[in-house]
Each structure stands twice: as C-alpha cells, then as structure tokens.
Scaffold this motif. Sequence first.
Motif, PDB file in Angstrom:
ATOM      1  N   PRO A  84       3.557  24.458  -0.091  1.00  0.00           N
ATOM      2  CA  PRO A  84       4.832  25.130   0.180  1.00  0.00           C
ATOM      3  C   PRO A  84       5.645  25.261  -1.112  1.00  0.00           C
ATOM      4  O   PRO A  84       5.304  24.677  -2.143  1.00  0.00           O
ATOM      5  N   ALA A  85       6.708  26.019  -1.030  1.00  0.00           N
ATOM      6  CA  ALA A  85       7.592  26.144  -2.192  1.00  0.00           C
ATOM      7  C   ALA A  85       8.136  24.774  -2.574  1.00  0.00           C
ATOM      8  O   ALA A  85       8.432  23.940  -1.710  1.00  0.00           O
ATOM      9  N   LEU A  86       8.266  24.534  -3.849  1.00  0.00           N
ATOM     10  CA  LEU A  86       8.797  23.255  -4.324  1.00  0.00           C
ATOM     11  C   LEU A  86      10.273  23.105  -3.978  1.00  0.00           C
ATOM     12  O   LEU A  86      10.715  22.041  -3.536  1.00  0.00           O
ATOM     13  N   ALA A  87      11.052  24.144  -4.198  1.00  0.00           N
ATOM     14  CA  ALA A  87      12.499  24.074  -3.934  1.00  0.00           C
ATOM     15  C   ALA A  87      12.760  23.993  -2.428  1.00  0.00           C
ATOM     16  O   ALA A  87      12.060  24.634  -1.640  1.00  0.00           O
ATOM     17  N   PRO A  88      13.776  23.203  -2.050  1.00  0.00           N
ATOM     18  CA  PRO A  88      14.680  22.440  -2.905  1.00  0.00           C
ATOM     19  C   PRO A  88      14.074  21.089  -3.307  1.00  0.00           C
ATOM     20  O   PRO A  88      13.375  20.452  -2.534  1.00  0.00           O
TER      21      PRO A  88
END
Length: 556
Positions: A20-24
């Motif tokens: 998944p996206a790192l952020a947040p």
Amino acid sequence: MVPILAPEQSATHDVTNQAPALAPYDASDDAALVEGLRREDAAWAEEDVRRLGRLAGGEEAQSWGEQANRFTPELRTHDRFGNRVDEVDFHPSWHRLTDVAVAEGLAAAPWADERPGAHVARTAKGLVWGHTEVGHGCPTSMTYAAVPALRRQPELAAVYEPLLVSRVYDPGLRVPSGKRGLLAGMGMTEKQGGSDVRTNTTTASPTAEPGVYTLRGHKWFTSAPMCDVFLVLAQAPGGLSCFLVPRILPDGTRNTFRIQRLKDKLGNRSNASSEPEFDNTVAWLVGPEGQGVKTIIEMVNCTRLDCVMTTATLMRKTLVEAGHHTRHRAAFGALLVDQPLMRNVLADLALESEAATTLTLRLAGAADRAVRGDAQEQAFRRIATAVGKYWVTKRGPAFTAEALECLGGNGYVEESGMPRHYREAPLLSIWEGSGNVNALDVLRALGRAPDTADALFAELSPARGADAHLDAAVVRLKDTLSDPALAERGARRLVELMALTLQGALLVRHAPAAVADAFCATRLGGDWGNAFGTLPASANLDSILGRALPGSASLG
C-alpha cells in the motif's frame, strides 16, 4: 450500450501482493535522529521536530513534493506588453512546501535564536521535512548561508538580516524593505571556470556612491532566481569581491537580471536553476574589495552542511520506502523483509543511513557551538564539514540505487517516487564543490590550520579501546597524516579514511553495539563486499533492523 465483463475477465484486474501507499507515516520516527537531536543541545525542539515529521509524511505534503517536480518551473522573460520581467512561475505546491519550510525556521531563523542548539534544531527539521522533496530546500539553504557573509558589511546586515531571519514566506518581486520576509540566492560560478571562481570575468565598477557598484557579466548556475537578493562574486578594481544584488531596487525599479534560460537538469527539477546576465546591474559591496572568497567561506560551510543533511535525508527516505515495500511484498513463499538476503541488504543500508544521520547532527552541533565562539568546535567544523561533504554525498547515489532495487520493477516506475530520489542524489556531491574540490579543501585545511587535525583526533579519542577495527583505523590515519609524501593524488583515499573513522567513532560512542560493531567490522575492518547486502554472519541483523525501520524503533 456498455459491455458487461464476464467474471473471469474482471478477475484479471484484481490487485494482490502490492504494497500500500506509505503515506501517512512519521518521518521523525528515527532513533538516530532523535538521539542526535537530544545529544547536540536541541532536546527543546523535539516536539516541533516530531510534529513536522508527521506533517512531512502526510498524504498532502507528499503530494506537494510529487506535484512540484511534475509541474516544473516556467521562465517568463517578458510580460504580455513586451516589457522585460525575467520571472519564473512555480506550481502552487512549490509555494506550499517553501511556506512550511520558512515558517518552521529552515531558512535563516537560527541566526536570530539565542538558544543553544538552534542550528541543530534547524538541521533536524531539515532531515524530516526533506522527506517531501529536496528542491525547495535550495533557496532556504542559501538564505541560511547568506547571513554570516552579510554580517561582514554591518550596515547592509542591519537592513536585510531582520527580513532574512523572518519566518514569513512572502513571494513576489517587490522592494525588499516592504516585504515581510526575504529569501537569498547566490551567483558564484561562471561558464569558463565553474568552481575556479578566481577566473570569473564579471566586472564590478564603483559608482560615485560609496559601496555601490555596477556589474557586467554572466553567471552559469544561479538557482532560485526568484529570490529577493543574491550574493554575487565579481572582479572589482581591488580583485575578486562579494556583492549584494537585489532583484528590485529601493526606488521600486527592476534591477537588470536577465535570465537567459533555465537549466534542463538531471534532477532537482522543482527548483529553477538559471543563467542570468548582468548589465549595469546595481550591487552593494559585502566585505572589503579583493576578499570575495574570504567573505563567502562561512557561507560555504553552511551550504556544505546542508549537502550532507540532504543526502542523509534521501538515504533515510529511500530506506523507509524500501522497508515499507518489503514488509508488504511476498516472493518465493515469504515476505521480502523476512528473507535473509533482503534483511542483509536492508541492514547494510540502515548502517549507512545511521552513520550519515549521526555525522550530520554532529556537524550541526559543531556549527552551533562554533558560531557561539568555541574555538575547538570551530577547528573541528572546518575540517569535518569538508570531510562529511565529500564522503556522505559520494555514498548517496549508490545508496538510493540499492534502495530503489529493493522495490524491483516497481521502484523503477516514476509513480513510486524512487526515480526522483535517485536523480537528486548526484547533485549533492556536485553542489558546493565536487569530490575533488572538497578533498583538496581538506588538504588545504590541514596545511594552513594544524589545529584542525588536533580537533579531529580529539573527537576520535573518547572512542579509543572500544573497537579494535576503529583503533587500527586511527593508527592508519595518524601514519598517513605523518607521511611526508602525502600529496594531492592521494587526497581522496585520505578523506575517505577520515570520514569512515569519524563515523565509526561516533557510532561506537552513541549507537547500540549491534550498529557500531557491524559498521566498524565492515567499513573499517574490511569484512565487507563491494555492494550493499554483504554484512558478515556476525552482524546482528535483527537488532539493526529493529532500530532502523519505522514503527520498530524505541525512541523513549
């Protein structure tokens, strides 16, 4: 009529086994960073650093970084009526990033802060805010560096310093005295000389008004041309001198600052780098005529520190990305992060990152104490900053390439952000003097200021006896420095040994044994291959990674 896909067709579009996206995430979740902040007299800033780290890792700030590099600056030489304006337009995300950076004190604010550790706090904030993107750090870095140079002309400092140290970002070309805050740039190099600024051909002619000159000539790399004022080198009657050049003159007219073009660069694309030409351009002398290099030397110390800081930031950012990906991506029946060879690679990167961060904060501590009059720290800063600039920035490109490879093909795609970080890395070893320039500067410091070598060995001394590899390296370093045949051709070998010995000593004194032992055994003891991921069996990978990967570190 919209066709309906059969179930077996739509199933081919299921997404599985993708991280998944790192952020947040929290960019300040870094044990080496927080411990260094506390150790170097800036514990009072920890809450602010942590807050900024959470902001930097947030989805919005991360998107600002991506957009500022996707929608690059555009040069407008003329307005719609044909008037010469020489302005550069930036995407709104650039302005948002710069607004936060200035508000958080990443420009010249530390020069107005009397608290011990103010310069360390700024560096620590740079280490986390740089997780967004590093191009907008160029004008804030130059603004930070301009203040000590400007102080060599007190009457100019009295006018401009209060606005340079401001925490208000006030973009747009207007009379400097009417703005709430200023940014400063610099124009040093020319096409025929580059780092050899003594070959500059730009001329400075005195006017009838004392201290005021007119410039004629060109500059080859002048970044952030929308800054309010610039420090520029030019040949005055008394020799190479430093001058303050405002974009807008006190009477509201535009100073001649003709931007010929913006550079089409490998990286750092969010930041405009320009080729301005001066023609009867009004400038104010900073420091005595003929002492231009001496005037800007303090400036160079500041910007070189920021080169080390920014490389350490890129190392940490790409390590965090690699760790996140390997925690979520499975191959050959197991998560990547659980596979022994990948753990070796990540742990090796973690050692390099911690060594860079620890050295960065030590250099910031030396800078902070040097400006407060500590002679020992001044000598240490003089040599250690050049050493750190040479070595840490040299390690950056190899490091970011290895971190990118941890993501495989996904890391080669622009959407991952890793190619952008990789393209940024080589800049830091070029800006403020390439490797040869910095290595020769170390030799110059040793020859002209013998107290610099004494200060370096004083820094190594507290680690004596803690690690046999480190002790042997210190002996080699002493033998090398005492060799009468020490010459320019061996400067890189010498500076590399200095850097690794210094990093090893700092880790032995301040890092857990697993980190210090593995670093010294590999970087100083030779139990290492030619690529990351070749740590020996004795290295405690679990301890190293438990400290390094976000969410695992125990920061207290």
